[in-house]
Design a protein around this motif. Structure first.
Motif, PDB file in Angstrom:
ATOM      1  N   VAL A 107       0.741  -1.053  -0.406  1.00  0.00           N
ATOM      2  CA  VAL A 107       0.285   0.134  -0.140  1.00  0.00           C
ATOM      3  C   VAL A 107       0.968   1.167  -0.045  1.00  0.00           C
ATOM      4  CG1 VAL A 107      -1.732   1.588   1.499  1.00  0.00           C
ATOM      5  CG2 VAL A 107      -1.516  -0.864   1.334  1.00  0.00           C
ATOM      6  N   ALA A 108       1.988   1.353   0.740  1.00  0.00           N
ATOM      7  CA  ALA A 108       2.539   2.444   0.951  1.00  0.00           C
ATOM      8  C   ALA A 108       3.768   2.486  -0.834  1.00  0.00           C
ATOM      9  CB  ALA A 108       3.751   2.413   1.665  1.00  0.00           C
ATOM     10  N   GLU A 109       4.145   0.996  -1.238  1.00  0.00           N
ATOM     11  CA  GLU A 109       4.716   2.109  -2.393  1.00  0.00           C
ATOM     12  C   GLU A 109       4.078   2.632  -3.610  1.00  0.00           C
ATOM     13  OE1 GLU A 109       8.084  -1.596  -1.503  1.00  0.00           O
ATOM     14  OE2 GLU A 109       6.135  -2.122  -2.560  1.00  0.00           O
ATOM     15  N   HIS A 110       2.591   2.040  -2.826  1.00  0.00           N
ATOM     16  CA  HIS A 110       1.315   2.247  -4.579  1.00  0.00           C
ATOM     17  C   HIS A 110       1.436   3.664  -3.973  1.00  0.00           C
ATOM     18  CE1 HIS A 110       0.459  -0.527  -6.886  1.00  0.00           C
ATOM     19  NE2 HIS A 110       0.359  -1.606  -5.532  1.00  0.00           N
ATOM     20  N   LEU A 111       1.167   4.364  -2.559  1.00  0.00           N
ATOM     21  CA  LEU A 111       1.614   5.277  -2.122  1.00  0.00           C
ATOM     22  C   LEU A 111       2.190   6.621  -3.040  1.00  0.00           C
ATOM     23  CD1 LEU A 111      -0.625   5.129   1.134  1.00  0.00           C
ATOM     24  CD2 LEU A 111      -1.579   6.661  -1.181  1.00  0.00           C
ATOM     25  N   ARG A 112       3.568   6.270  -2.323  1.00  0.00           N
ATOM     26  CA  ARG A 112       4.536   6.522  -3.080  1.00  0.00           C
ATOM     27  C   ARG A 112       4.811   6.847  -4.352  1.00  0.00           C
ATOM     28  NH1 ARG A 112       7.302   4.164   0.250  1.00  0.00           N
ATOM     29  NH2 ARG A 112       8.114   2.737  -1.184  1.00  0.00           N
ATOM     30  N   GLU A 113       4.194   5.960  -4.734  1.00  0.00           N
ATOM     31  CA  GLU A 113       4.408   5.891  -6.090  1.00  0.00           C
ATOM     32  C   GLU A 113       3.840   6.642  -7.478  1.00  0.00           C
ATOM     33  OE1 GLU A 113       5.110   2.082  -9.509  1.00  0.00           O
ATOM     34  OE2 GLU A 113       3.047   2.464  -8.930  1.00  0.00           O
ATOM     35  N   ARG A 114       2.293   6.481  -6.973  1.00  0.00           N
ATOM     36  CA  ARG A 114       1.817   7.749  -7.264  1.00  0.00           C
ATOM     37  C   ARG A 114       2.161   9.539  -6.908  1.00  0.00           C
ATOM     38  NH1 ARG A 114      -3.565   7.278  -8.930  1.00  0.00           N
ATOM     39  NH2 ARG A 114      -3.126   5.777  -9.518  1.00  0.00           N
ATOM     40  N   ARG A 115       2.565   9.376  -6.007  1.00  0.00           N
ATOM     41  CA  ARG A 115       2.909  10.412  -5.931  1.00  0.00           C
ATOM     42  C   ARG A 115       3.914  11.542  -6.290  1.00  0.00           C
ATOM     43  NH1 ARG A 115       0.878  13.493  -1.198  1.00  0.00           N
ATOM     44  NH2 ARG A 115       0.213  12.075  -0.150  1.00  0.00           N
ATOM     45  N   LEU A 116       5.013  10.055  -6.919  1.00  0.00           N
ATOM     46  CA  LEU A 116       6.504  10.650  -7.199  1.00  0.00           C
ATOM     47  C   LEU A 116       5.759  10.364  -9.139  1.00  0.00           C
ATOM     48  CD1 LEU A 116       8.980   8.052  -5.787  1.00  0.00           C
ATOM     49  CD2 LEU A 116       8.881  10.730  -5.709  1.00  0.00           C
ATOM     50  N   LEU A 117       5.161   9.588  -9.750  1.00  0.00           N
ATOM     51  CA  LEU A 117       4.429   9.873 -10.848  1.00  0.00           C
ATOM     52  C   LEU A 117       3.928  11.172 -11.640  1.00  0.00           C
ATOM     53  CD1 LEU A 117       4.351   6.431 -12.001  1.00  0.00           C
ATOM     54  CD2 LEU A 117       6.266   7.477 -12.687  1.00  0.00           C
ATOM     55  N   HIS A 118       3.017  11.303 -10.903  1.00  0.00           N
ATOM     56  CA  HIS A 118       2.106  12.155 -11.135  1.00  0.00           C
ATOM     57  C   HIS A 118       2.291  13.491 -10.408  1.00  0.00           C
ATOM     58  CE1 HIS A 118      -0.641   9.255 -13.145  1.00  0.00           C
ATOM     59  NE2 HIS A 118       0.212   7.721 -12.327  1.00  0.00           N
ATOM     60  N   PHE A 119       2.838  13.782  -9.240  1.00  0.00           N
ATOM     61  CA  PHE A 119       2.894  14.967  -8.962  1.00  0.00           C
ATOM     62  C   PHE A 119       4.471  14.915  -8.509  1.00  0.00           C
ATOM     63  CE2 PHE A 119      -0.378  13.038  -6.786  1.00  0.00           C
ATOM     64  CZ  PHE A 119      -1.686  13.726  -7.613  1.00  0.00           C
ATOM     65  N   PRO A 120       5.341  15.582 -10.021  1.00  0.00           N
ATOM     66  CA  PRO A 120       6.725  15.479  -9.417  1.00  0.00           C
ATOM     67  C   PRO A 120       7.592  16.725  -9.768  1.00  0.00           C
ATOM     68  CG  PRO A 120       6.082  15.364 -11.746  1.00  0.00           C
ATOM     69  CD  PRO A 120       4.593  15.355 -10.904  1.00  0.00           C
ATOM     70  N   ARG A 121       5.816  17.883  -9.804  1.00  0.00           N
ATOM     71  CA  ARG A 121       6.143  19.526  -9.582  1.00  0.00           C
ATOM     72  C   ARG A 121       5.791  20.103  -7.837  1.00  0.00           C
ATOM     73  NH1 ARG A 121       5.741  21.087 -15.938  1.00  0.00           N
ATOM     74  NH2 ARG A 121       7.369  19.742 -16.493  1.00  0.00           N
ATOM     75  N   ARG A 122       5.108  19.604  -7.838  1.00  0.00           N
ATOM     76  CA  ARG A 122       3.919  20.068  -6.464  1.00  0.00           C
ATOM     77  C   ARG A 122       3.781  19.055  -5.860  1.00  0.00           C
ATOM     78  NH1 ARG A 122      -1.239  19.348  -7.970  1.00  0.00           N
ATOM     79  NH2 ARG A 122      -1.876  19.690  -9.912  1.00  0.00           N
ATOM     80  N   ALA A 123       3.681  19.335  -4.405  1.00  0.00           N
ATOM     81  CA  ALA A 123       2.898  18.651  -3.684  1.00  0.00           C
ATOM     82  C   ALA A 123       1.400  18.322  -3.775  1.00  0.00           C
ATOM     83  CB  ALA A 123       3.057  19.008  -1.963  1.00  0.00           C
ATOM     84  N   PRO A 124       1.208  17.007  -3.581  1.00  0.00           N
ATOM     85  CA  PRO A 124      -0.005  16.578  -3.907  1.00  0.00           C
ATOM     86  C   PRO A 124      -1.100  17.751  -3.027  1.00  0.00           C
ATOM     87  CG  PRO A 124       0.197  14.534  -3.342  1.00  0.00           C
ATOM     88  CD  PRO A 124       1.701  16.085  -3.272  1.00  0.00           C
TER      89      PRO A 124
END
Length: 229
Positions: A107-124
Motif C-alpha cells: 500500500v505504501a509503495e503504491h501511494l509513494r509511486e503515485r506521488r512521484l509519477l503524478h505530482f513531480p513538480r508540486r505536493a499533492p
C-alpha cells in the motif's frame, strides 16, 4: 442557526454533458447516442451488457479516448478539443485492464509511486491521510498496515485503495469501472457507500457497474454493440 459554511458549500465537482456522443471502432460502433447532463458532486452509474462500450465511454469522458460523433463537455471544457485540460481535472479510479494495481507492491509503495509519477513538480493537494480517510480505508486494520501487499487486500479494500490514489490530486471528476464486479451484496453496499461519500465530498463520480444502487443520482443504460449496427 445553522453553520453558514453548510449553506454556501462550495461546489468542486465538474458538470458533465454529452449530446449524441458516439465512438466507432474497427469493428463498428462501440457506443452511440449517449446523452448526459450531470450535475456537479453527483453519483452517476453507467450500466450495460458486455460489449456495450461502458469502459470506452468512461475513458472518453476522462479525455483519454476521442469520440467519433457528437459532443461532450467536462466543467465547460469541450471534448475532444480540450482533452488535455480535461485530463488535468479528471482522474481514473480502478479501471480493470487500464490501471490495475500491482499485487506485489505494498500500500505504501503504491501511494509513494503515485506521488512521484503524478505530482513531480508540486505536493499533492490532498494528503495521504485525507485520501485514505475519505474512502474509508483504515490502514490499522490491514494485516501489515501500510506494508500490506495489494494481493492481501480484499476486493473492497482494493477498490478503496485505487480510489484513494485517484483522489490524491483532488480531481473534480472521478471515473470508476466495474464498481460492483465480483462483490457480495455486503461488499457492494460498502463500495457504493464509499463512492456516494466521495461524491458528497465535492467530486463528481461516474461509475460503470452491472447494476445501479438506489443511492445513484443518475443511471445511464448503454445498449449492446449489436443495437448500433
Amino acid at each position: 442557526m445553522g453553520d453558514a459554511t453548510d449553506a454556501v458549500r462550495r461546489t468542486d465537482g465538474a458538470a458533465v454533458t454529452a449530446e449524441a456522443l458516439g465512438l466507432r471502432g474497427p469493428r463498428g460502433w462501440v457506443y452511440r447516442g449517449v446523452d448526459l447532463d450531470l450535475e456537479p458532486d453527483t453519483l452517476t452509474v453507467v450500466t450495460g451488457p458486455a460489449g456495450s462500450g461502458r469502459t470506452s465511454l468512461l475513458l472518453t469522458l476522462a479525455g483519454r479516448m476521442r469520440p467519433t460523433e457528437g459532443r461532450a463537455g467536462v466543467a465547460g471544457l469541450r471534448l475532444p478539443r480540450q482533452a488535455a485540460a480535461v485530463r488535468r481535472l479528471a482522474a481514473l479510479g480502478p479501471v480493470p485492464g487500464v490501471n490495475d494495481l500491482e499485487g506485489a507492491l505494498t500500500v505504501a509503495e503504491h501511494l509513494r509511486e503515485r506521488r512521484l509519477l503524478h505530482f513531480p513538480r508540486r505536493a499533492p493537494r490532498r494528503s495521504t491521510e485525507q485520501a485514505l480517510g475519505l474512502v474509508g480505508l483504515a490502514v490499522e486494520s490491514l494485516p501489515g498496515g501500510l506494508r500490506t501487499q495489494v494481493r492481501e487486500l480484499d476486493p473492497v479494500q482494493s477498490l478503496r485503495l485505487s480510489t484513494a490514489l485517484a483522489l490524491l490530486g483532488r480531481p473534480r471528476l472521478l471515473l470508476v469501472d466495474d464498481a460492483d464486479e465480483r462483490l457480495s451484496a455486503t461488499e457492494r453496499a460498502a463500495a457504493w457507500a464509499m463512492l456516494r461519500a466521495v461524491a458528497d465530498s465535492g467530486t463528481t463520480v461516474v461509475a460503470g457497474a452491472a447494476d445501479a444502487p438506489e443511492s445513484a443520482d443518475t443511471t445511464v443504460r448503454l445498449e449492446s454493440a449489436d443495437a448500433h449496427a
